[in-house]
Design a protein around this motif. Structure first.
Motif, PDB file in Angstrom:
ATOM      1  N   GLY A 144      12.662  -4.263  -6.513  1.00 24.26           N
ATOM      2  CA  GLY A 144      11.553  -3.364  -6.865  1.00 24.26           C
ATOM      3  C   GLY A 144      11.882  -1.924  -6.541  1.00 24.26           C
ATOM      4  N   LYS A 145      12.496  -1.710  -5.376  1.00 22.79           N
ATOM      5  CA  LYS A 145      12.841  -0.348  -4.947  1.00 22.79           C
ATOM      6  C   LYS A 145      13.914   0.239  -5.868  1.00 22.79           C
ATOM      7  N   TRP A 146      14.897  -0.580  -6.215  1.00 25.98           N
ATOM      8  CA  TRP A 146      15.957  -0.128  -7.136  1.00 25.98           C
ATOM      9  C   TRP A 146      15.353   0.252  -8.484  1.00 25.98           C
ATOM     10  N   PRO A 188       0.807  -1.231   0.000  1.00 23.34           N
ATOM     11  CA  PRO A 188       0.000   0.000   0.000  1.00 23.34           C
ATOM     12  C   PRO A 188       0.839   1.280   0.000  1.00 23.34           C
ATOM     13  N   ASN A 189       0.273   2.351  -0.585  1.00 21.88           N
ATOM     14  CA  ASN A 189       0.814   3.693  -0.339  1.00 21.88           C
ATOM     15  C   ASN A 189       0.146   4.222   0.933  1.00 21.88           C
ATOM     16  N   LEU A 190       0.488   5.431   1.351  1.00 23.14           N
ATOM     17  CA  LEU A 190       0.022   5.891   2.666  1.00 23.14           C
ATOM     18  C   LEU A 190      -1.478   6.194   2.686  1.00 23.14           C
ATOM     19  N   ALA A 228       4.366   5.220 -10.429  1.00 21.93           N
ATOM     20  CA  ALA A 228       5.460   4.751  -9.565  1.00 21.93           C
ATOM     21  C   ALA A 228       5.048   3.517  -8.757  1.00 21.93           C
ATOM     22  N   GLY A 229       3.833   3.557  -8.217  1.00 27.64           N
ATOM     23  CA  GLY A 229       3.366   2.429  -7.401  1.00 27.64           C
ATOM     24  C   GLY A 229       3.305   1.143  -8.211  1.00 27.64           C
ATOM     25  N   ASP A 230       2.792   1.246  -9.433  1.00 25.89           N
ATOM     26  CA  ASP A 230       2.715   0.056 -10.293  1.00 25.89           C
ATOM     27  C   ASP A 230       4.107  -0.441 -10.656  1.00 25.89           C
ATOM     28  N   VAL A 270       5.241  -1.139   3.042  1.00 24.65           N
ATOM     29  CA  VAL A 270       4.611   0.189   3.084  1.00 24.65           C
ATOM     30  C   VAL A 270       5.481   1.150   2.284  1.00 24.65           C
ATOM     31  N   LYS A 271       4.848   1.815   1.300  1.00 22.23           N
ATOM     32  CA  LYS A 271       5.588   2.722   0.397  1.00 22.23           C
ATOM     33  C   LYS A 271       5.574   4.146   0.950  1.00 22.23           C
ATOM     34  N   SER A 272       6.675   4.843   0.735  1.00 22.35           N
ATOM     35  CA  SER A 272       6.899   6.120   1.417  1.00 22.35           C
ATOM     36  C   SER A 272       6.783   7.343   0.510  1.00 22.35           C
ATOM     37  N   GLY A 273       6.330   7.158  -0.730  1.00 20.95           N
ATOM     38  CA  GLY A 273       6.312   8.284  -1.669  1.00 20.95           C
ATOM     39  C   GLY A 273       5.553   9.492  -1.146  1.00 20.95           C
ATOM     40  N   HIS A 274       4.484   9.265  -0.363  1.00 19.11           N
ATOM     41  CA  HIS A 274       3.632  10.379   0.078  1.00 19.11           C
ATOM     42  C   HIS A 274       4.175  11.083   1.324  1.00 19.11           C
ATOM     43  N   LEU A 275       5.266  10.578   1.882  1.00 17.60           N
ATOM     44  CA  LEU A 275       5.847  11.207   3.077  1.00 17.60           C
ATOM     45  C   LEU A 275       6.750  12.361   2.616  1.00 17.60           C
ATOM     46  N   GLY A 284      16.312   4.960  -0.319  1.00 18.61           N
ATOM     47  CA  GLY A 284      16.525   5.530  -1.648  1.00 18.61           C
ATOM     48  C   GLY A 284      16.413   7.033  -1.552  1.00 18.61           C
ATOM     49  N   PRO A 285      16.989   7.742  -2.526  1.00 18.53           N
ATOM     50  CA  PRO A 285      16.852   9.197  -2.521  1.00 18.53           C
ATOM     51  C   PRO A 285      15.422   9.600  -2.866  1.00 18.53           C
ATOM     52  N   ARG A 286      15.020  10.801  -2.466  1.00 13.30           N
ATOM     53  CA  ARG A 286      13.743  11.363  -2.929  1.00 13.30           C
ATOM     54  C   ARG A 286      14.071  12.347  -4.057  1.00 13.30           C
ATOM     55  N   PHE A 287      13.609  12.046  -5.261  1.00  7.15           N
ATOM     56  CA  PHE A 287      13.895  12.905  -6.404  1.00  7.15           C
ATOM     57  C   PHE A 287      12.867  14.035  -6.462  1.00  7.15           C
ATOM     58  N   ALA A 288      13.366  15.235  -6.762  1.00  7.33           N
ATOM     59  CA  ALA A 288      12.491  16.408  -6.785  1.00  7.33           C
ATOM     60  C   ALA A 288      11.848  16.560  -8.156  1.00  7.33           C
ATOM     61  N   GLU A 348      14.429  11.677   2.326  1.00 11.93           N
ATOM     62  CA  GLU A 348      14.683  10.403   1.640  1.00 11.93           C
ATOM     63  C   GLU A 348      13.351   9.693   1.377  1.00 11.93           C
ATOM     64  N   CYS A 349      13.423   8.614   0.646  1.00 10.83           N
ATOM     65  CA  CYS A 349      12.208   7.853   0.311  1.00 10.83           C
ATOM     66  C   CYS A 349      12.461   6.418   0.750  1.00 10.83           C
ATOM     67  N   VAL A 350      12.147   6.116   2.005  1.00 13.73           N
ATOM     68  CA  VAL A 350      12.517   4.827   2.590  1.00 13.73           C
ATOM     69  C   VAL A 350      11.265   3.962   2.784  1.00 13.73           C
ATOM     70  N   ASP A 351      11.091   2.960   1.938  1.00 11.48           N
ATOM     71  CA  ASP A 351       9.970   2.032   2.082  1.00 11.48           C
ATOM     72  C   ASP A 351      10.321   1.009   3.177  1.00 11.48           C
ATOM     73  N   VAL A 352       9.296   0.365   3.723  1.00 14.61           N
ATOM     74  CA  VAL A 352       9.542  -0.593   4.814  1.00 14.61           C
ATOM     75  C   VAL A 352       8.868  -1.925   4.496  1.00 14.61           C
TER      76      VAL A 352
HETATM   77  N1  LIG Z   1       9.918  11.485  -5.486  1.00 14.62           N
HETATM   78  C1  LIG Z   1      10.309  10.215  -5.374  1.00 14.62           C
HETATM   79  N2  LIG Z   1      11.627   9.896  -5.435  1.00 14.62           N
HETATM   80  C2  LIG Z   1      12.051   8.613  -5.333  1.00 14.62           C
HETATM   81  N3  LIG Z   1      11.215   7.569  -5.157  1.00 14.62           N
HETATM   82  C3  LIG Z   1       9.887   7.810  -5.102  1.00 14.62           C
HETATM   83  C4  LIG Z   1       9.360   9.133  -5.210  1.00 14.62           C
HETATM   84  N4  LIG Z   1       8.003   9.066  -5.115  1.00 14.62           N
HETATM   85  C5  LIG Z   1       7.698   7.761  -4.964  1.00 14.62           C
HETATM   86  N5  LIG Z   1       8.830   6.999  -4.936  1.00 14.62           N
HETATM   87  C6  LIG Z   1       8.893   5.538  -4.800  1.00 14.62           C
HETATM   88  O1  LIG Z   1       7.930   5.017  -5.696  1.00 14.62           O
HETATM   89  C7  LIG Z   1       7.202   3.947  -5.123  1.00 14.62           C
HETATM   90  C8  LIG Z   1       5.715   4.297  -5.074  1.00 14.62           C
HETATM   91  O2  LIG Z   1       5.534   5.203  -4.045  1.00 14.62           O
HETATM   92  P1  LIG Z   1       4.194   5.882  -3.548  1.00 14.62           P
HETATM   93  O3  LIG Z   1       4.134   7.239  -4.176  1.00 14.62           O
HETATM   94  O4  LIG Z   1       4.217   5.826  -2.080  1.00 14.62           O
HETATM   95  O5  LIG Z   1       3.030   4.937  -4.098  1.00 14.62           O
HETATM   96  P2  LIG Z   1       1.874   5.169  -5.189  1.00 14.62           P
HETATM   97  O6  LIG Z   1       2.568   5.489  -6.498  1.00 14.62           O
HETATM   98  O7  LIG Z   1       1.157   3.857  -5.198  1.00 14.62           O
HETATM   99  O8  LIG Z   1       1.036   6.310  -4.703  1.00 14.62           O
HETATM  100  C9  LIG Z   1       7.823   3.710  -3.740  1.00 14.62           C
HETATM  101  O9  LIG Z   1       8.784   2.679  -3.839  1.00 14.62           O
HETATM  102  C10 LIG Z   1       8.485   5.041  -3.411  1.00 14.62           C
HETATM  103  O10 LIG Z   1       9.592   4.876  -2.538  1.00 14.62           O
END
Ligand SMILES: Nc1ncnc2c1ncn2[C@@H]1O[C@H](COP(=O)(O)OP(=O)(O)O)[C@@H](O)[C@H]1O
Ligand SMILES: Cc1ncc(COP(=O)(O)OP(=O)(O)O)c(N)n1
Length: 277
Positions: free
Chosen positions: A244-246, A146-148, A219-221, A182-187, A208-212, A192-196
């Protein structure tokens, strides 16, 4: 001359006419990860970067028949769900997966991506669908991703930091899946973007880094289907989750603008250079 048979993975998902998410993202990810993609289409959405404008659902018996047809004849090494559209489709998917040997404790691992809404907030199933997902699919899942927003819908937990992600993973595992990712994209406040990943005993961080970039559609798919491809290739869960994260980190890093709003993540980075004629 024929080639060796590649591993195969099934996606049970909806079509995104914009080609960023849905079964298009899953198939693209499978092929770039060396896995043959099988499909059970659940719905056709009229979708672009502005949102989901219309949709039609595929009859539940046809969704089930697609799963049974490919499982019987072609065989598969992993399966994943995306948009499941309705409670009726979820019931049919649960029954078809049982028959096909797809599930938590079955031969074929089952990745449940509990897609509840598009990134623009358009619901991709209703309240009855949410209950069916919780009661029928989570107990059958090898892993749920799941995403958040989906964490909040499924558990009521509002995740605001990494500690709450772990708390949510425990609550989700109580609903029956073998593993929780648990995916961290919405945090978005986290630099950083650290899934658990949680298996009931151990928490594994997927850093993983959080890209701006604003372009994160699909991304989720991409994450869930790369993980599925990893499982189809015989990886253990923690290794497949890291794979998957890579994959998705690179896909977000190479995402591109297309259309008026949020553009797609990319799989082009993983393609080989063009062959000469
Ligand atoms: N800005 C970002 N930079 C790097 N990784 C990201 C970014 N946004 C999402 N991700 C990664 O993409 C995947 C999907 O994240 P998330 O946005 O939480 O789910 P969804 O796309 O289902 O809403 C996760 O593995 C997350 O770590
Ligand atoms: C047909 C269809 N399926 C799934 C989604 C949602 O895709 P997802 O990759 O989980 O989410 P975003 O990263 O795009 O937020 C969709 N929009 N359409």
């Amino acid at each position: 001359m024929s080639q060796a048979r590649p591993p195969a993975a099934l996606t049970i998902a909806g079509s995104d006419s914009g080609g960023a998410a849905g079964l298009q993202a899953d198939l693209r990810t499978f092929v770039t990860c060396g896995v043959h993609g099988l499909v059970a289409v659940t719905a056709v959405t009229v979708q672009n970067t502005l949102g989901v404008h219309d949709r039609t659902d595929i009859p539940a018996n046809i969704v089930a028949a697609q799963i049974e047809a490919v499982a019987d004849d072609m065989g598969l090494q992993a399966a994943k769900t995306g948009m499941l559209a309705s409670a009726e489709i979820i019931h049919a998917v649960a029954r078809a997966c049982d028959k096909a040997g797809i599930g938590r404790d079955a031969e074929v691992p089952f990745v449940v991506d509990p897609v509840a809404a598009s990134m623009h907030g358009h619901p991709l199933f209703d309240e009855a669908g949410l209950s069916a997902l919780r009661e029928e699919l989570l107990p059958r899942a090898t892993v749920v991703t799941p995403n958040l927003d989906e964490v909040r819908l499924l558990t009521g937990i509002d995740v605001t930091d990494r500690d709450r992600m772990r708390e949510a993973a425990v609550a989700l595992r109580d609903l029956g899946p073998r593993h929780v990712l648990v995916k961290s994209g919405h945090l978005v406040e986290d630099p950083e973007c650290v899934d658990v990943l949680y298996d009931g005993t151990t928490f594994t961080e997927l850093p993983g880094p959080r890209f701006a970039t604003p372009h994160t559609h699909g991304a989720g798919d991409a994450m869930a289907s790369a993980l599925t491809a990893g499982l189809a290739r015989g990886m253990e869960m923690a290794e497949a989750a890291k794979f998957g994260k890579w994959f998705v980190s690179n896909a977000v890093e190479h995402s591109y603008p297309m259309g008026a709003k949020v553009g797609p993540v990319s799989a082009f980075w993983r393609l080989a250079p063009e062959p000469s004629p």
